[in-house]
Design a protein around this motif. Structure first.
Motif, PDB file in Angstrom:
ATOM      1  N   ASP A  44      -1.152 -16.446 -20.402  1.00 48.94           N
ATOM      2  CA  ASP A  44      -1.115 -16.526 -18.944  1.00 48.94           C
ATOM      3  C   ASP A  44      -0.596 -15.214 -18.357  1.00 48.94           C
ATOM      4  O   ASP A  44       0.208 -14.518 -18.975  1.00 48.94           O
ATOM      5  CB  ASP A  44      -0.209 -17.662 -18.496  1.00 48.94           C
ATOM      6  CG  ASP A  44      -0.795 -19.025 -18.822  1.00 48.94           C
ATOM      7  OD1 ASP A  44      -2.014 -19.091 -19.067  1.00 48.94           O
ATOM      8  OD2 ASP A  44      -0.032 -20.009 -18.831  1.00 48.94           O
ATOM      9  N   LEU A  48       1.965 -14.854 -10.338  1.00 44.25           N
ATOM     10  CA  LEU A  48       0.906 -15.601  -9.680  1.00 44.25           C
ATOM     11  C   LEU A  48      -0.285 -14.723  -9.315  1.00 44.25           C
ATOM     12  O   LEU A  48      -1.439 -15.120  -9.457  1.00 44.25           O
ATOM     13  CB  LEU A  48       1.452 -16.273  -8.412  1.00 44.25           C
ATOM     14  CG  LEU A  48       2.410 -17.457  -8.609  1.00 44.25           C
ATOM     15  CD1 LEU A  48       2.879 -17.974  -7.260  1.00 44.25           C
ATOM     16  CD2 LEU A  48       1.723 -18.570  -9.386  1.00 44.25           C
ATOM     17  N   TRP A  51      -3.283 -14.121 -11.797  1.00 48.37           N
ATOM     18  CA  TRP A  51      -4.403 -15.049 -11.930  1.00 48.37           C
ATOM     19  C   TRP A  51      -5.599 -14.607 -11.095  1.00 48.37           C
ATOM     20  O   TRP A  51      -6.750 -14.726 -11.524  1.00 48.37           O
ATOM     21  CB  TRP A  51      -3.977 -16.450 -11.492  1.00 48.37           C
ATOM     22  CG  TRP A  51      -2.988 -17.119 -12.394  1.00 48.37           C
ATOM     23  CD1 TRP A  51      -1.631 -17.177 -12.232  1.00 48.37           C
ATOM     24  CD2 TRP A  51      -3.256 -17.812 -13.605  1.00 48.37           C
ATOM     25  NE1 TRP A  51      -1.052 -17.867 -13.268  1.00 48.37           N
ATOM     26  CE2 TRP A  51      -2.021 -18.280 -14.125  1.00 48.37           C
ATOM     27  CE3 TRP A  51      -4.427 -18.109 -14.310  1.00 48.37           C
ATOM     28  CZ2 TRP A  51      -1.930 -19.011 -15.310  1.00 48.37           C
ATOM     29  CZ3 TRP A  51      -4.336 -18.839 -15.481  1.00 48.37           C
ATOM     30  CH2 TRP A  51      -3.100 -19.275 -15.967  1.00 48.37           C
ATOM     31  N   HIS A 119     -12.171 -21.298  -7.329  1.00 51.08           N
ATOM     32  CA  HIS A 119     -11.413 -20.051  -7.407  1.00 51.08           C
ATOM     33  C   HIS A 119     -12.202 -18.823  -6.940  1.00 51.08           C
ATOM     34  O   HIS A 119     -11.616 -17.861  -6.438  1.00 51.08           O
ATOM     35  CB  HIS A 119     -10.951 -19.825  -8.855  1.00 51.08           C
ATOM     36  CG  HIS A 119      -9.776 -20.669  -9.233  1.00 51.08           C
ATOM     37  ND1 HIS A 119      -9.491 -21.031 -10.533  1.00 51.08           N
ATOM     38  CD2 HIS A 119      -8.795 -21.234  -8.482  1.00 51.08           C
ATOM     39  CE1 HIS A 119      -8.402 -21.763 -10.563  1.00 51.08           C
ATOM     40  NE2 HIS A 119      -7.959 -21.904  -9.339  1.00 51.08           N
ATOM     41  N   ALA A 140      -2.748 -16.353  -3.645  1.00 53.57           N
ATOM     42  CA  ALA A 140      -2.243 -16.564  -5.007  1.00 53.57           C
ATOM     43  C   ALA A 140      -1.603 -17.941  -5.144  1.00 53.57           C
ATOM     44  O   ALA A 140      -1.772 -18.627  -6.170  1.00 53.57           O
ATOM     45  CB  ALA A 140      -1.240 -15.476  -5.370  1.00 53.57           C
ATOM     46  N   LEU A 141      -0.894 -18.388  -4.106  1.00 54.75           N
ATOM     47  CA  LEU A 141      -0.304 -19.726  -4.128  1.00 54.75           C
ATOM     48  C   LEU A 141      -1.379 -20.809  -4.081  1.00 54.75           C
ATOM     49  O   LEU A 141      -1.279 -21.831  -4.791  1.00 54.75           O
ATOM     50  CB  LEU A 141       0.649 -19.883  -2.939  1.00 54.75           C
ATOM     51  CG  LEU A 141       1.960 -19.084  -3.010  1.00 54.75           C
ATOM     52  CD1 LEU A 141       2.710 -19.180  -1.685  1.00 54.75           C
ATOM     53  CD2 LEU A 141       2.836 -19.597  -4.154  1.00 54.75           C
ATOM     54  N   TRP A 143      -4.369 -20.498  -5.195  1.00 55.33           N
ATOM     55  CA  TRP A 143      -5.006 -20.446  -6.513  1.00 55.33           C
ATOM     56  C   TRP A 143      -4.236 -21.333  -7.500  1.00 55.33           C
ATOM     57  O   TRP A 143      -4.823 -22.129  -8.228  1.00 55.33           O
ATOM     58  CB  TRP A 143      -5.027 -19.000  -7.001  1.00 55.33           C
ATOM     59  CG  TRP A 143      -5.704 -18.786  -8.322  1.00 55.33           C
ATOM     60  CD1 TRP A 143      -5.265 -19.148  -9.558  1.00 55.33           C
ATOM     61  CD2 TRP A 143      -6.977 -18.163  -8.528  1.00 55.33           C
ATOM     62  NE1 TRP A 143      -6.159 -18.781 -10.514  1.00 55.33           N
ATOM     63  CE2 TRP A 143      -7.216 -18.179  -9.917  1.00 55.33           C
ATOM     64  CE3 TRP A 143      -7.916 -17.581  -7.668  1.00 55.33           C
ATOM     65  CZ2 TRP A 143      -8.369 -17.623 -10.470  1.00 55.33           C
ATOM     66  CZ3 TRP A 143      -9.061 -17.025  -8.227  1.00 55.33           C
ATOM     67  CH2 TRP A 143      -9.280 -17.055  -9.606  1.00 55.33           C
ATOM     68  N   GLN A 144      -2.917 -21.174  -7.508  1.00 50.88           N
ATOM     69  CA  GLN A 144      -2.088 -21.933  -8.434  1.00 50.88           C
ATOM     70  C   GLN A 144      -2.136 -23.426  -8.118  1.00 50.88           C
ATOM     71  O   GLN A 144      -2.136 -24.264  -9.029  1.00 50.88           O
ATOM     72  CB  GLN A 144      -0.646 -21.427  -8.370  1.00 50.88           C
ATOM     73  CG  GLN A 144       0.262 -21.973  -9.460  1.00 50.88           C
ATOM     74  CD  GLN A 144      -0.111 -21.471 -10.833  1.00 50.88           C
ATOM     75  OE1 GLN A 144      -0.945 -20.576 -10.966  1.00 50.88           O
ATOM     76  NE2 GLN A 144       0.500 -22.035 -11.860  1.00 50.88           N
ATOM     77  N   LYS A 147      -5.414 -24.746  -9.396  1.00 45.01           N
ATOM     78  CA  LYS A 147      -5.350 -24.808 -10.858  1.00 45.01           C
ATOM     79  C   LYS A 147      -4.567 -26.042 -11.310  1.00 45.01           C
ATOM     80  O   LYS A 147      -4.948 -26.724 -12.273  1.00 45.01           O
ATOM     81  CB  LYS A 147      -4.693 -23.548 -11.418  1.00 45.01           C
ATOM     82  CG  LYS A 147      -4.580 -23.519 -12.941  1.00 45.01           C
ATOM     83  CD  LYS A 147      -3.927 -22.235 -13.417  1.00 45.01           C
ATOM     84  CE  LYS A 147      -3.852 -22.197 -14.947  1.00 45.01           C
ATOM     85  NZ  LYS A 147      -3.058 -23.302 -15.512  1.00 45.01           N
ATOM     86  N   GLY A 148      -3.485 -26.347 -10.622  1.00 48.19           N
ATOM     87  CA  GLY A 148      -2.690 -27.518 -10.963  1.00 48.19           C
ATOM     88  C   GLY A 148      -3.476 -28.810 -10.822  1.00 48.19           C
ATOM     89  O   GLY A 148      -3.341 -29.729 -11.646  1.00 48.19           O
ATOM     90  N   SER A 205       4.097 -27.507 -19.375  1.00 54.55           N
ATOM     91  CA  SER A 205       4.082 -26.110 -19.837  1.00 54.55           C
ATOM     92  C   SER A 205       3.779 -25.999 -21.322  1.00 54.55           C
ATOM     93  O   SER A 205       3.550 -24.903 -21.828  1.00 54.55           O
ATOM     94  CB  SER A 205       5.431 -25.442 -19.543  1.00 54.55           C
ATOM     95  OG  SER A 205       6.475 -26.082 -20.258  1.00 54.55           O
TER      96      SER A 205
END
Length: 234
Positions: A44, A48, A51, A119, A140-141, A143-144, A147-148, A205
C-alpha cells in the motif's frame, strides 16, 4: 423428452459446470500473476494521496486484474449450480441452501470487482490542471472512502461463500456419489475460510481474508474436477 435425452442434459450441466469451476480457478491464479508481475503490487502507498497519484500508472493493469477476477467469479456460479444439480436427489435441502449461499457470496464479490470505475473520475479530477491542494486532499479522502466500501463487500463475500461450502459439504456426506472424503474436505475448507473471513472482519488491516480466498480456490479446483468426472461416469 425421453430418459436418454434427460441424461444427456444432466451430463451437459455437470460437464460445463465442472469445466467452468476449474477454468475459474485458473483465472483466480491469473489475477495474482497480474497483481504480482504488474505495476499494481501488494504494498500500500505510504499516504492517502499515494493511492490517487499512482493510479494513472496502474490503471490498465488494474482494469485487467479486476476484469479477470470478475469473469472467474461468474464461472464459479456455474459450478455451484452444477453441484446443486448433482446433489439435489440425495440431499435436497443442504444442496439448495449451500448453492444459494455460495452464489450469493459470489454475487457480493462481483460487485466489489470494479472499484476502478469509481476511482477513475476521482483520478482525473485529482490530476486536472486546476486542482488545488485542498481539492486533491478531499479527493484522496473520497478515494479511501470508496475503497473501504468495495473492500467491505469483498470481505462479506469471503464470509458468505465458506458457509456455502460447509453446507454443500454436509450435502456431500449424504451422497454416495461424492462420499465422506469430498464431504469432509468441503466442510474443512469451509471452516478454514470462515475463520479467516471472521479474522479479516475483526481486523481489516490484516491479510487473513486470503485464507478464505485460497480455501475457496482449492474447493473450485477439486470439486470442479469431481463434477466434470461425474459427467463422464453417468
Amino acid at each position: 423428452m425421453n430418459d436418454l435425452q434427460k441424461m444427456e442434459q444432466e451430463k451437459s450441466v455437470l460437464r460445463w459446470g465442472g469445466l467452468a469451476g476449474m477454468l475459474g480457478g485458473i483465472l483466480f491464479i491469473l489475477t495474482w500473476v497480474v497483481l504480482l508481475a504488474g505495476p499494481v503490487g501488494l504494498e500500500d502507498p505510504a499516504d492517502l494521496a499515494g493511492w490517487v497519484t499512482r493510479f494513472p500508472d496502474i490503471r490498465g493493469a488494474r482494469i485487467l486484474e479486476n476484469g479477470i477476477y470478475l469473469v472467474a467469479l461468474i464461472l464459479e456460479v456455474t459450478l455451484f449450480l452444477a453441484l446443486y444439480r448433482a446433489l439435489r436427489r440425495t440431499s435436497l435441502t443442504p444442496a439448495l441452501f449451500g448453492s444459494v449461499l455460495g452464489i450469493l457470496g459470489l454475487t457480493v464479490m462481483m460487485v466489489s470487482t470494479t472499484p476502478h470505475v469509481a476511482h477513475a473520475p476521482l483520478s482525473d479530477l485529482y490530476h486536472a490542471p486546476g486542482a488545488t491542494p485542498v481539492d486533491q486532499a478531499t479527493l484522496a479522502l473520497l478515494w479511501q472512502a470508496i475503497k473501504g466500501i468495495f473492500d467491505a463487500m469483498l470481505y462479506v463475500g469471503f464470509f458468505i461463500v465458506p458457509i456455502g461450502l460447509i453446507t454443500l459439504g454436509v450435502a456431500m456426506l449424504g451422497s454416495p456419489t461424492f462420499g465422506k472424503g469430498f464431504g469432509w474436505m468441503s466442510v474443512v475448507l469451509g471452516v478454514v475460510g470462515l475463520v479467516a473471513a471472521i479474522l479479516q472482519l475483526v481486523d481489516t488491516s490484516s491479510m487473513s481474508g486470503a485464507g478464505s480466498y485460497f480455501a475457496s480456490l482449492i474447493f473450485y479446483f477439486v470439486l470442479g474436477w469431481k463434477v466434470y468426472s461425474l459427467s463422464k461416469a453417468w
